[in-house]
Write a protein that holds these residues in place. Structure first.
Motif, mmCIF file in Angstrom:
data_model
loop_
_atom_site.group_PDB
_atom_site.id
_atom_site.type_symbol
_atom_site.label_atom_id
_atom_site.label_comp_id
_atom_site.label_asym_id
_atom_site.label_seq_id
_atom_site.Cartn_x
_atom_site.Cartn_y
_atom_site.Cartn_z
ATOM 1 N N UNK A 1 63.585 15.316 -51.400
ATOM 2 C CA UNK A 1 62.799 15.209 -50.162
ATOM 3 C C UNK A 1 63.693 14.946 -48.956
ATOM 4 N N UNK A 2 64.586 13.960 -49.071
ATOM 5 C CA UNK A 2 65.395 13.570 -47.908
ATOM 6 C C UNK A 2 66.467 14.620 -47.587
ATOM 7 N N UNK A 3 66.908 15.354 -48.582
ATOM 8 C CA UNK A 3 67.848 16.448 -48.320
ATOM 9 C C UNK A 3 67.158 17.550 -47.530
ATOM 10 N N UNK A 4 65.954 17.905 -47.950
ATOM 11 C CA UNK A 4 65.198 18.940 -47.220
ATOM 12 C C UNK A 4 64.886 18.466 -45.792
ATOM 13 N N UNK A 5 64.534 17.200 -45.650
ATOM 14 C CA UNK A 5 64.222 16.654 -44.333
ATOM 15 C C UNK A 5 65.440 16.704 -43.410
ATOM 16 N N UNK A 6 66.603 16.325 -43.939
ATOM 17 C CA UNK A 6 67.825 16.329 -43.137
ATOM 18 C C UNK A 6 68.234 17.761 -42.785
ATOM 19 N N UNK A 7 68.146 18.664 -43.754
ATOM 20 C CA UNK A 7 68.493 20.063 -43.488
ATOM 21 C C UNK A 7 67.520 20.697 -42.484
ATOM 22 N N UNK B 1 61.740 27.662 -39.726
ATOM 23 C CA UNK B 1 62.706 26.782 -40.377
ATOM 24 C C UNK B 1 62.561 26.950 -41.893
ATOM 25 N N UNK B 2 63.633 27.241 -42.622
ATOM 26 C CA UNK B 2 63.529 27.499 -44.067
ATOM 27 C C UNK B 2 63.468 26.246 -44.932
ATOM 28 N N UNK B 3 63.662 25.088 -44.307
ATOM 29 C CA UNK B 3 63.661 23.837 -45.067
ATOM 30 C C UNK B 3 62.333 23.113 -44.855
ATOM 31 N N UNK B 4 61.575 22.982 -45.942
ATOM 32 C CA UNK B 4 60.227 22.414 -45.872
ATOM 33 C C UNK B 4 60.187 21.129 -46.685
ATOM 34 N N UNK B 5 59.543 20.116 -46.139
ATOM 35 C CA UNK B 5 59.429 18.836 -46.851
ATOM 36 C C UNK B 5 58.069 18.224 -46.555
ATOM 37 N N UNK B 6 57.662 17.270 -47.398
ATOM 38 C CA UNK B 6 56.399 16.560 -47.169
ATOM 39 C C UNK B 6 55.180 17.235 -47.756
ATOM 40 N N UNK B 7 55.353 18.369 -48.456
ATOM 41 C CA UNK B 7 54.238 19.075 -49.073
ATOM 42 C C UNK B 7 54.788 19.904 -50.234
ATOM 43 N N UNK B 8 53.930 20.247 -51.221
ATOM 44 C CA UNK B 8 54.415 21.107 -52.306
ATOM 45 C C UNK B 8 54.886 22.442 -51.740
ATOM 46 N N UNK B 9 56.025 22.918 -52.215
ATOM 47 C CA UNK B 9 56.562 24.187 -51.722
ATOM 48 C C UNK B 9 56.538 25.202 -52.850
#
Length: 368
Positions: free
Chosen positions: A249-255, A3-11
């Motif tokens: 954050x929430x955009x990455x989470x939703x994507x 999955x290319x969308x990462x959230x919850x950690x530094x990317x």
């Protein structure tokens, strides 16, 4: 395929949504020795921005990353700084590194996946003073510029003003070190760095991180779907950003959630977006109810009003509409919600920190 969308950690690098202007500005500050105070609401990508700047400068600087969250004593803080400094020596040269860095005491060394320094009980004061000198000593020994990052620095203020005074009195002499202070509680960070009576008054440049520009974020999302072979139209990404209000954050989470839907079908439709968003909000309802039930009535009123888009929270019409007896009562409730990180102020207006919660409030209680 991941999955290319990462959230919850530094990317890092290709997973980092391009903040080109901010990234270049921060890199310049780091190399020039300009101390930086970086703050924004939680989950806006502060840590990722600093992390990527350090990655791009990894051949030019030595970096120390001090996570202040959960630090309860100056001994713990000293050990974190010392452990970060010593990790730049190879394991076989650790004893030499200790001799180079520490002058007035010899700490214990724990070897494992990470090298950790431990100071003995009773030598906390000496250990703390010694640890504050390490960044400059490391710079002198390595002949390289050092960048020290204090993440969630507002937590250190809880240890007392004496700690801040010690840090400031030492750091101000470090000519080969840049200090970056990251914070998510703007009011506390401003108290530390803007109040004339604070030890860290005017210690660096204030850098307020805002939302990623909508068009920039849109291009990033479209490219991530494209390279993983999920067909997505521009209007779909526009709707995604509308629902998440462009919150990083929430955009990455939703994507991240949408990507699985699109990968199964090969494409995404507006219907897929609406259905996935509804499920996501409903799945979070239990935690939102728990938060809602914990709030006094006055704070519930303010939270719901902000979700409904109310702007002038101190007007006579607002006070009457929501049953407040005075503007000071509103002010107190707003301050309490900010301290709980349920709302934040951006571009002169208040927003719900979790946009999904904002939609839940409207779904549960109506738009007014």
């Amino acid at each position: 395929m991941e999955n290319p969308f990462i959230y919850g950690e530094p990317v890092d690098r290709e997973n980092f949504a391009d903040r080109k202007k901010e990234l270049e500005e921060l890199k310049t500050d780091m190399l020039s020795g300009q101390n930086v105070i970086l703050y924004s609401p939680r989950r806006f990508g502060k840590s990722s921005l600093v992390y990527n700047a350090l990655l791009e400068l990894e051949d030019q600087v030595i970096s120390l990353w001090i996570d202040c969250y959960g630090v309860l004593t100056k001994k713990e803080l000293a050990e974190k700084i010392a452990s970060e400094a010593i990790r730049h020596w190879k394991t076989k040269d650790i004893l030499e590194g200790v001799k180079k860095l520490f002058r007035s005491l010899t700490p214990k060394i724990r070897l494992g996946d990470n090298i950790e320094i431990e100071f003995s009980i009773g030598e906390e004061e000496r250990a703390f003073e010694e640890s504050l000198k390490l960044p400059q000593r490391l710079a002198e020994h390595s002949k390289k510029h050092v960048v020290v990052v204090f993440d969630e620095f507002q937590e250190i203020a809880e240890l007392g003003e004496r700690i801040l005074k010690k840090m400031r009195s030492e750091f101000q002499w470090h000519k080969d070190v840049t200090y970056v202070f990251i914070g998510s509680k703007r009011s506390m960070m401003e108290k530390i760095f803007r109040l004339a009576q604070s030890p860290f008054y005017n210690f660096g440049k204030h850098f307020v991180l805002r939302k990623i520009p909508r068009e920039e974020f849109k291009e990033f999302i479209l490219e991530k779907f494209r390279i993983t072979e999920v067909s997505v139209d521009e209007e779909i990404v526009d709707r995604i950003l509308e629902l998440t209000d462009g919150h990083p954050y929430y955009t990455q989470k939703f994507c991240h959630k949408l990507w699985y839907v699109g990968k199964l079908k090969g494409s995404l439709t507006l219907k897929d977006v609406e259905e996935a968003f509804s499920r996501l909000v409903i799945e979070s309802e239990a935690s939102y109810i728990e938060i809602w039930d914990s709030l006094p009535l006055s704070q519930k009123k303010i939270l719901l009003a902000i979700a409904r888009g109310e702007k002038d929270l101190y007007s006579t019409n607002f006070l009457i509409k929501y049953g407040f007896s005075s503007a000071s009562q509103v002010q107190y409730s707003v301050r309490a919600l900010r301290e709980k990180e349920l709302v934040h102020r951006i571009n002169g207006s208040y927003e719900i920190s979790d946009p999904f919660m904002g939609h839940w409030l409207l779904w549960r209680f109506g738009s007014g």
